[in-house]
Design an enzyme around this catalytic site. Structure first.
Site, mmCIF file in Angstrom:
data_model
loop_
_atom_site.group_PDB
_atom_site.id
_atom_site.type_symbol
_atom_site.label_atom_id
_atom_site.label_comp_id
_atom_site.label_asym_id
_atom_site.label_seq_id
_atom_site.Cartn_x
_atom_site.Cartn_y
_atom_site.Cartn_z
ATOM 1 N N ASN A 142 0.814 -1.147 0.056
ATOM 2 C CA ASN A 142 0.117 0.227 0.116
ATOM 3 C C ASN A 142 0.710 1.093 0.004
ATOM 4 O O ASN A 142 0.642 2.331 -0.489
ATOM 5 C CB ASN A 142 -0.749 -0.059 1.220
ATOM 6 C CG ASN A 142 -1.856 1.232 1.300
ATOM 7 O OD1 ASN A 142 -2.590 1.510 0.404
ATOM 8 N ND2 ASN A 142 -1.373 1.868 2.297
ATOM 9 N N ASP A 233 -0.438 -6.208 3.770
ATOM 10 C CA ASP A 233 -0.725 -5.447 4.598
ATOM 11 C C ASP A 233 -1.772 -4.630 4.213
ATOM 12 O O ASP A 233 -1.613 -4.043 3.088
ATOM 13 C CB ASP A 233 0.719 -4.660 5.038
ATOM 14 C CG ASP A 233 0.510 -3.678 6.133
ATOM 15 O OD1 ASP A 233 0.311 -4.034 7.118
ATOM 16 O OD2 ASP A 233 0.809 -2.382 5.841
ATOM 17 N N GLU A 268 -4.821 -8.787 5.002
ATOM 18 C CA GLU A 268 -5.142 -7.936 6.043
ATOM 19 C C GLU A 268 -6.127 -7.074 5.866
ATOM 20 O O GLU A 268 -5.833 -5.833 5.439
ATOM 21 C CB GLU A 268 -4.012 -7.344 7.075
ATOM 22 C CG GLU A 268 -4.420 -6.509 8.217
ATOM 23 C CD GLU A 268 -3.653 -5.153 8.395
ATOM 24 O OE1 GLU A 268 -3.839 -4.514 9.608
ATOM 25 O OE2 GLU A 268 -2.973 -4.682 7.541
#
Ligand code: CA
Length: 534
Positions: A142, A233, A268
């Site tokens: 990200n 993530d 996640e």
């Protein structure tokens, strides 16, 4: 002579007394073969690398420290009972970074020197594979660090008004007015998106050249260094004004599959169940079941309230809805992770016995459970502080010899954080929380249907009984928990069943009473679990 005869008589009497005692309880797991997983269904263990085990005494946990403890997690021999039986490890980020947690990556093609070398890492992978452990690493896509060379050149170019080259890798744009808190100014009206912190500029994951770069990173780790997959993530932040996060995930998972057909990817997506189900349409193997975790999640609530009503029906609903989006989905139930308060802190109110019941509840769900390092010994955190460092305090291997690890210069291990003892104290105690975890995993490895099956609730009308079965390839395994901490329960079984495993959440002062089956009835002692099969 007379003395000798009476001595012999006493010995004979003692032996026969011991034998009749032993006959009363025969361990149902003793004669069942423990199987090694050869698919993606695993019992995972999350390691916050800097806090686990420090091999060179510089105050930071490292890769060689993990290698030293592999026998604790899994010695590779399914016949032995002294290891935890873990067959999947998730490492938090290991790549060079300016922070202690390393979620802001500066270089995606190396190992942070605090943790060791690439040679150490290759050795870890090799030793994991020899033990049948799959190793996945945190992949942070990200955002990167603001010291990543591509971001530095992106900013330089943007300042000169050039948005057509390296600036394209990131979410950089010109704004007439300040776009708000999620953005950081570069200068001359240019800003970059930074949801987490100004140190973490967001990649433009919808840009062709970024994806090419990400595919190269995936190849480097999957094929160049033999990792088995990734923990992705912050996937909920993949969505942005000009792209759909699911589309990115579908592309990324497809790339990984091309590079390694049996790759395992877990995302996640820290959201509720329905958003997680939507993300499964990307084809990604797994997502963490955040909706059931933490101090207010279904497992902890059931134990705290001695009431399992609604738990299995909501799990079954989540299982069904996620399967509709991805036939092969593997949900990941857990109690806590490195971003959440240590479960031992809120499980204190239910004591070691309640903590064991919480473990039995989430670990025996279908899918892949994730144990946060230390959870298996009831490791708690310094309760007076709230910062992330306290959620990531050092593992306590020996309560009488605390580690020298200091987390981000802020906090270290204290004896009070291991109320049930460290690993060394719990290893030889068959009634420790650690021994309880070992037994759960052993039962799971003896009964592959538990992880792989579809779950069906059995309603009993008793709030304190949690009963379900999972069905896999036509074979059913029943799991029945008694959440009452003082009363024995009589449970009518749906058919004639045999015990395959039993768990009794007792403390060291108590003499165990074990679940027992006769015909179609099960006697379930207080705070115990029975695993049964036809
Ligand atoms: Ca070290």
């Amino acid at each position: 002579m007379k003395k000798l005869i009476s001595l012999l008589l006493i010995i004979v009497l003692l032996i026969s007394a011991f034998c009749s005692c032993a006959q009363q309880y025969s361990d149902p797991t003793a004669k069942i073969k423990t199987l090694k997983s050869d698919d993606k269904y695993r019992n995972f263990y999350e390691i916050f690398v800097g806090s686990f085990n420090d091999s060179n005494n510089d105050g930071v946990g490292d890769i060689n420290g993990i290698i030293e403890k592999l026998d604790y997690l899994n010695d590779g021999n399914p016949k032995t009972d002294n290891d935890l039986g873990i067959d999947g490890i998730w490492l938090t980020p290991i790549m060079p970074s300016d922070s202690y947690h390393k979620y802001d990556v500066r270089n995606y093609f190396a190992i942070d020197e605090q943790f060791g070398t690439m040679k150490d890492f290759d050795n870890l992978v090799k030793q994991c594979h020899e033990r049948g452990i799959k190793l996945i690493i945190d992949m942070v896509l990200n955002h990167s660090s603001n010291t990543h060379p591509l971001f530095e050149s992106a900013c330089e170019q943007a300042l000169k008004g050039d948005l057509d080259h390296d600036a394209k890798y990131y979410e950089i744009a010109r704004y007439d007015t300040d776009p708000g808190d999620a953005y950081t100014a570069i200068g001359n009206g240019y800003y970059y998106e930074s949801n987490f912190s100004p140190h973490m500029p967001e990649w433009n994951i919808f840009e062709r050249r970024t994806r090419k770069y990400f595919a190269k990173i995936a190849d480097f780790w999957l094929n160049g260094h033999s990792v088995d997959g990734f923990r992705l993530d912050a996937t909920k932040y993949y969505n942005c004004h000009h792209g759909d996060g699911k589309e990115f995930l579908k592309w990324y998972y497809g790339e990984c599959k091309k590079l390694k057909p049996d790759v395992y990817v877990v995302g996640e997506n820290w959201t509720g169940n329905s958003e997680i189900c939507e993300m499964y349409s990307s084809g990604t193997d797994s997502f963490f079941a955040f909706g059931f975790a933490d101090s207010t999640g279904g497992f902890v609530n059931a134990v705290r309230n001695h009431n399992g009503v609604g738990l299995i029906s909501s799990v079954a609903k989540f299982e069904k809805n996620s399967k509709r989006e991805n036939e092969n989905r593997i949900n990941c139930y857990f109690l806590s992770n490195h971003d959440q308060k240590r479960s031992a802190n809120y499980l204190k109110t239910v004591g070691i016995k309640g903590t064991k019941m919480a473990a039995a509840l989430y670990m025996l769900m279908p899918g892949n459970p994730y144990i946060y390092y230390g959870e298996e010994i009831g490791l708690s955190q310094n309760a007076s502080a709230d910062d992330d460092e306290y959620k990531r305090e050092p593992m306590i291997w020996d309560k009488n010899n605390l580690p020298d690890i200091i987390v981000n210069g802020k906090t270290s291990a204290e004896e009070s954080q291991a109320p049930f003892g460290g690993v060394k104290q719990q290893e030889k105690n068959e009634k420790s929380l650690l021994s309880f975890y070992k037994r759960i995993i052993k039962i799971k490895n003896q009964n592959p249907e538990i992880a792989r099956g579809e779950i069906f609730e059995i309603k009993t009308g008793d709030n304190e009984i949690v009963e379900y079965y999972t069905e896999y390839k036509g074979s059913k395994i029943y799991v029945i928990h008694n959440l009452n901490d003082s009363e024995e329960k009589n449970v009518r079984l749906p058919e004639k069943l045999r015990l395959r495993g039993d768990l009794v959440a007792s403390n060291t002062k108590e003499i165990d009473k074990h679940p027992a089956v006769s015909e179609k009835a099960l006697i379930l002692p207080p705070y115990s679990t029975a695993v049964l099969k036809k």
